[in-house]
Motif scaffolding. Structure first.
Motif, PDB file in Angstrom:
ATOM      1  N   PRO A  87       0.800  -1.231   0.000  1.00  0.00           N
ATOM      2  CA  PRO A  87       0.000   0.000   0.000  1.00  0.00           C
ATOM      3  C   PRO A  87       0.832   1.281   0.000  1.00  0.00           C
ATOM      4  O   PRO A  87       0.517   2.230  -0.722  1.00  0.00           O
ATOM      5  CB  PRO A  87      -0.812  -0.135   1.293  1.00  0.00           C
ATOM      6  CG  PRO A  87      -0.950  -1.602   1.501  1.00  0.00           C
ATOM      7  CD  PRO A  87       0.351  -2.186   1.025  1.00  0.00           C
ATOM      8  N   GLY A  88       1.898   1.319   0.802  1.00  0.00           N
ATOM      9  CA  GLY A  88       2.720   2.532   0.865  1.00  0.00           C
ATOM     10  C   GLY A  88       3.440   2.819  -0.436  1.00  0.00           C
ATOM     11  O   GLY A  88       3.489   3.965  -0.895  1.00  0.00           O
ATOM     12  N   LEU A  89       4.009   1.773  -1.051  1.00  0.00           N
ATOM     13  CA  LEU A  89       4.720   1.938  -2.315  1.00  0.00           C
ATOM     14  C   LEU A  89       3.775   2.419  -3.416  1.00  0.00           C
ATOM     15  O   LEU A  89       4.088   3.370  -4.150  1.00  0.00           O
ATOM     16  CB  LEU A  89       5.365   0.617  -2.731  1.00  0.00           C
ATOM     17  CG  LEU A  89       6.068   0.618  -4.093  1.00  0.00           C
ATOM     18  CD1 LEU A  89       7.255   1.564  -4.093  1.00  0.00           C
ATOM     19  CD2 LEU A  89       6.504  -0.798  -4.475  1.00  0.00           C
ATOM     20  N   ILE A  90       2.613   1.774  -3.534  1.00  0.00           N
ATOM     21  CA  ILE A  90       1.657   2.151  -4.579  1.00  0.00           C
ATOM     22  C   ILE A  90       1.135   3.567  -4.351  1.00  0.00           C
ATOM     23  O   ILE A  90       1.018   4.361  -5.284  1.00  0.00           O
ATOM     24  CB  ILE A  90       0.501   1.134  -4.621  1.00  0.00           C
ATOM     25  CG1 ILE A  90       1.025  -0.239  -5.069  1.00  0.00           C
ATOM     26  CG2 ILE A  90      -0.598   1.605  -5.574  1.00  0.00           C
ATOM     27  CD1 ILE A  90       0.030  -1.367  -4.883  1.00  0.00           C
ATOM     28  N   THR A  91       0.843   3.898  -3.094  1.00  0.00           N
ATOM     29  CA  THR A  91       0.353   5.235  -2.776  1.00  0.00           C
ATOM     30  C   THR A  91       1.384   6.291  -3.136  1.00  0.00           C
ATOM     31  O   THR A  91       1.059   7.308  -3.761  1.00  0.00           O
ATOM     32  CB  THR A  91       0.007   5.338  -1.275  1.00  0.00           C
ATOM     33  OG1 THR A  91      -0.962   4.346  -0.943  1.00  0.00           O
ATOM     34  CG2 THR A  91      -0.549   6.713  -0.938  1.00  0.00           C
ATOM     35  N   LEU A 131       7.228  14.911   6.296  1.00  0.00           N
ATOM     36  CA  LEU A 131       5.845  15.269   6.619  1.00  0.00           C
ATOM     37  C   LEU A 131       4.868  14.324   5.943  1.00  0.00           C
ATOM     38  O   LEU A 131       3.909  13.833   6.559  1.00  0.00           O
ATOM     39  CB  LEU A 131       5.571  16.718   6.186  1.00  0.00           C
ATOM     40  CG  LEU A 131       6.428  17.805   6.834  1.00  0.00           C
ATOM     41  CD1 LEU A 131       6.060  19.174   6.284  1.00  0.00           C
ATOM     42  CD2 LEU A 131       6.275  17.774   8.359  1.00  0.00           C
ATOM     43  N   MET A 132       5.098  14.054   4.656  1.00  0.00           N
ATOM     44  CA  MET A 132       4.234  13.150   3.905  1.00  0.00           C
ATOM     45  C   MET A 132       4.285  11.736   4.490  1.00  0.00           C
ATOM     46  O   MET A 132       3.245  11.072   4.645  1.00  0.00           O
ATOM     47  CB  MET A 132       4.678  13.139   2.442  1.00  0.00           C
ATOM     48  CG  MET A 132       3.809  12.314   1.518  1.00  0.00           C
ATOM     49  SD  MET A 132       4.571  12.235  -0.128  1.00  0.00           S
ATOM     50  CE  MET A 132       3.279  11.426  -1.051  1.00  0.00           C
ATOM     51  N   ALA A 133       5.489  11.285   4.817  1.00  0.00           N
ATOM     52  CA  ALA A 133       5.634   9.940   5.379  1.00  0.00           C
ATOM     53  C   ALA A 133       4.868   9.815   6.690  1.00  0.00           C
ATOM     54  O   ALA A 133       4.185   8.812   6.937  1.00  0.00           O
ATOM     55  CB  ALA A 133       7.109   9.610   5.580  1.00  0.00           C
ATOM     56  N   LEU A 145       7.768   4.537   4.344  1.00  0.00           N
ATOM     57  CA  LEU A 145       9.002   5.298   4.170  1.00  0.00           C
ATOM     58  C   LEU A 145       9.588   5.073   2.778  1.00  0.00           C
ATOM     59  O   LEU A 145      10.054   6.015   2.124  1.00  0.00           O
ATOM     60  CB  LEU A 145      10.021   4.913   5.239  1.00  0.00           C
ATOM     61  CG  LEU A 145       9.727   5.423   6.657  1.00  0.00           C
ATOM     62  CD1 LEU A 145      10.690   4.806   7.655  1.00  0.00           C
ATOM     63  CD2 LEU A 145       9.803   6.950   6.713  1.00  0.00           C
ATOM     64  N   VAL A 146       9.551   3.819   2.303  1.00  0.00           N
ATOM     65  CA  VAL A 146      10.043   3.531   0.952  1.00  0.00           C
ATOM     66  C   VAL A 146       9.138   4.189  -0.087  1.00  0.00           C
ATOM     67  O   VAL A 146       9.612   4.855  -1.014  1.00  0.00           O
ATOM     68  CB  VAL A 146      10.131   2.011   0.706  1.00  0.00           C
ATOM     69  CG1 VAL A 146      10.439   1.723  -0.761  1.00  0.00           C
ATOM     70  CG2 VAL A 146      11.218   1.398   1.581  1.00  0.00           C
ATOM     71  N   GLY A 147       7.829   4.018   0.062  1.00  0.00           N
ATOM     72  CA  GLY A 147       6.891   4.571  -0.915  1.00  0.00           C
ATOM     73  C   GLY A 147       6.967   6.086  -1.023  1.00  0.00           C
ATOM     74  O   GLY A 147       7.015   6.641  -2.127  1.00  0.00           O
ATOM     75  N   ASN A 183       8.923  11.274  -3.453  1.00  0.00           N
ATOM     76  CA  ASN A 183       9.649  12.538  -3.372  1.00  0.00           C
ATOM     77  C   ASN A 183      10.937  12.521  -4.178  1.00  0.00           C
ATOM     78  O   ASN A 183      11.336  13.551  -4.734  1.00  0.00           O
ATOM     79  CB  ASN A 183       9.922  12.877  -1.906  1.00  0.00           C
ATOM     80  CG  ASN A 183       8.687  13.369  -1.181  1.00  0.00           C
ATOM     81  OD1 ASN A 183       8.434  14.555  -1.073  1.00  0.00           O
ATOM     82  ND2 ASN A 183       7.883  12.436  -0.679  1.00  0.00           N
ATOM     83  N   SER A 184      11.588  11.365  -4.278  1.00  0.00           N
ATOM     84  CA  SER A 184      12.809  11.269  -5.088  1.00  0.00           C
ATOM     85  C   SER A 184      12.499  11.492  -6.561  1.00  0.00           C
ATOM     86  O   SER A 184      13.221  12.214  -7.261  1.00  0.00           O
ATOM     87  CB  SER A 184      13.465   9.902  -4.901  1.00  0.00           C
ATOM     88  OG  SER A 184      13.879   9.719  -3.567  1.00  0.00           O
TER      89      SER A 184
END
Length: 429
Positions: free
Chosen positions: A24-28, A62-64, A250-252, A257-258
């Motif tokens: 979920p985090g990566l896809i988001t 902030l986003m994370a 954190l990865v997503g 952002n990268s």
């Protein structure tokens, strides 16, 4: 997900690999770099060069933080964000927020499919409008007819298209010393254009639809795993699931952002350096790159627009459907058959096709996207504030309320977004 089920056996080594923790985090995070976002980051780089790269160093933590909070709410309670918001805020407030979210997402879908059609027509001969229609229809068919687990795996692989924006940096000349210096010590211009672009970057990066999507995807993950339960009912799962959510998010968000950083960097090093300072769409950015950076950079940039759109449109339509379903207590799951969740899938279909339909109307997509950003600004702050109250409430979260450090970061993010929204409205006058 019955409360009296036996304790779950420890996960196998295979299930605990770092790759299996991404979902979920990566896809988001990847969906955040949609064609509309690409246009915003491209304009920032073209207009101000390297002097806005610092914003993406600030948006990441902030986003994370706010995405971890939304994911925690979904995993702890086993319910989507809209359902939980109604447990804390007046129902009418949630209805209003969800209604605005639906409108904003439809406008965003319209801008994204238009950009995808334009980008595809740059690479392969064809009419942009009909390419846009094809992408919209394809997105609907994938969401409605492909089983959830297979569809999620498809979305995971689609995140690889973001590598196109990393690759473009290595086919253009970048003065890395200047980049480092300017990122750390930028030339800040206290004028309307600079401040408005900062607001646009923050509003594009930290968007309400991402909160609803990631919380709902945690609920979907629960439903897809017979051994999993909401964490309030399964304390033995808490440490493992919270660790997975942190890593995944954190990865997503790092990917998000990268990639935004690389898009801004590419356009700053090429378009800004060549005096091209006004970019109105992601497709225009791709076209402008061709004479400046060459054919390869142009093709990578254009195909990246198509790939990110295919990833973002399901998230935009799906988050609206989850929010509506949670608000009105409809069955909501991408794993459900169409006949079992007609209203949920109906919102996905209507939102996507309405977005496609806007492109047939005499509406300026750039102005429409601008007002979408305004709506997102209106929605984001109250949603985040209520989220923080929900995540801190023992009545809703039990003894799994968010930790003090995460609470502080969440309120900081809410404050920054409130300041950005006030600045946006102040720029109107």
């Amino acid at each position: 997900m019955k409360p009296d089920e036996p304790t779950i056996a420890p996960p196998s080594p295979e299930a605990s690999t770092w790759l299996s923790k991404l979902g979920p985090g990566l896809i988001t995070g990847a969906a955040d770099d949609d064609p509309s976002g690409i246009a915003t980051y491209s304009q920032a780089g073209a207009q101000f060069g390297f002097n806005l790269l610092w914003t993406l160093l600030l948006t990441y933590p902030l986003m994370a933080a706010i995405q971890v909070i939304s994911a925690n709410i979904g995993r702890v309670t086993g319910r989507g964000l809209a359902t939980n918001l109604q447990r804390y805020a007046p129902r009418q407030v949630v209805w209003g927020v969800v209604g605005l979210l639906l409108v904003a997402n439809i406008i965003n879908i319209a801008a994204d499919v238009a950009a995808m059609g334009e980008a595809m027509s740059l690479v392969v001969p064809g009419r942009p409008l009909w390419c846009a229609v094809g992408f919209g229809v394809l997105s609907v068919l994938l969401q409605v007819f492909i089983p959830y687990q297979r569809y999620v795996n498809l979305l995971k692989w689609l995140t690889l298209v973001l590598l196109a924006y990393v690759a473009t940096v290595f086919v253009v000349h970048v003065p890395w010393g200047v980049v480092l210096k300017t990122t750390v010590w930028p030339r800040v211009a206290w004028n309307k254009d600079y401040l408005t672009t900062i607001v646009a970057v923050f509003g594009t990066t930290i968007s309400p639809y991402l909160f609803f999507w990631q919380a709902s995807q945690e609920v979907e993950e629960l439903r897809a795993d017979d051994a999993a339960q909401p964490l309030r009912q399964a304390p033995e799962q808490v440490e493992r699931q919270f660790s997975r959510i942190r890593f995944d998010t954190l990865v997503g968000m790092g990917v998000s952002n990268s990639v935004a950083f690389f898009i801004m960097l590419t356009t700053a090093a090429t378009l800004h350096a060549q005096g091209v300072h006004d970019i109105q769409s992601s497709a225009q950015a791709a076209s402008a790159l061709k004479p400046v950076a060459g054919e390869l950079a142009f093709v990578l940039f254009a195909l990246g627009i198509v790939g990110t759109g295919l990833l973002a449109i399901p998230v935009l339509a799906g988050s609206a459907a989850y929010a509506m379903a949670g608000t009105f207590h409809w069955k909501s799951s991408l794993g459900a058959e169409f006949s079992a969740a007609r209203k949920f899938y109906g919102i996905i279909i209507v939102a996507t096709l309405a977005g496609v339909g806007i492109n047939f109307m005499p509406i300026d997509p750039i102005k429409a996207l601008y007002w979408s950003a305004v709506l997102n600004g209106v929605i984001a702050v109250p949603v985040m504030a209520i989220m923080m109250l929900v995540a801190s409430s023992p009545r809703i979260m039990g003894n799994l309320t968010i930790a003090p450090r995460l609470r502080a970061m969440g309120w900081l993010c809410t404050g920054v977004m409130a300041a950005a929204t006030i600045a946006m409205f102040a720029s109107f006058f």
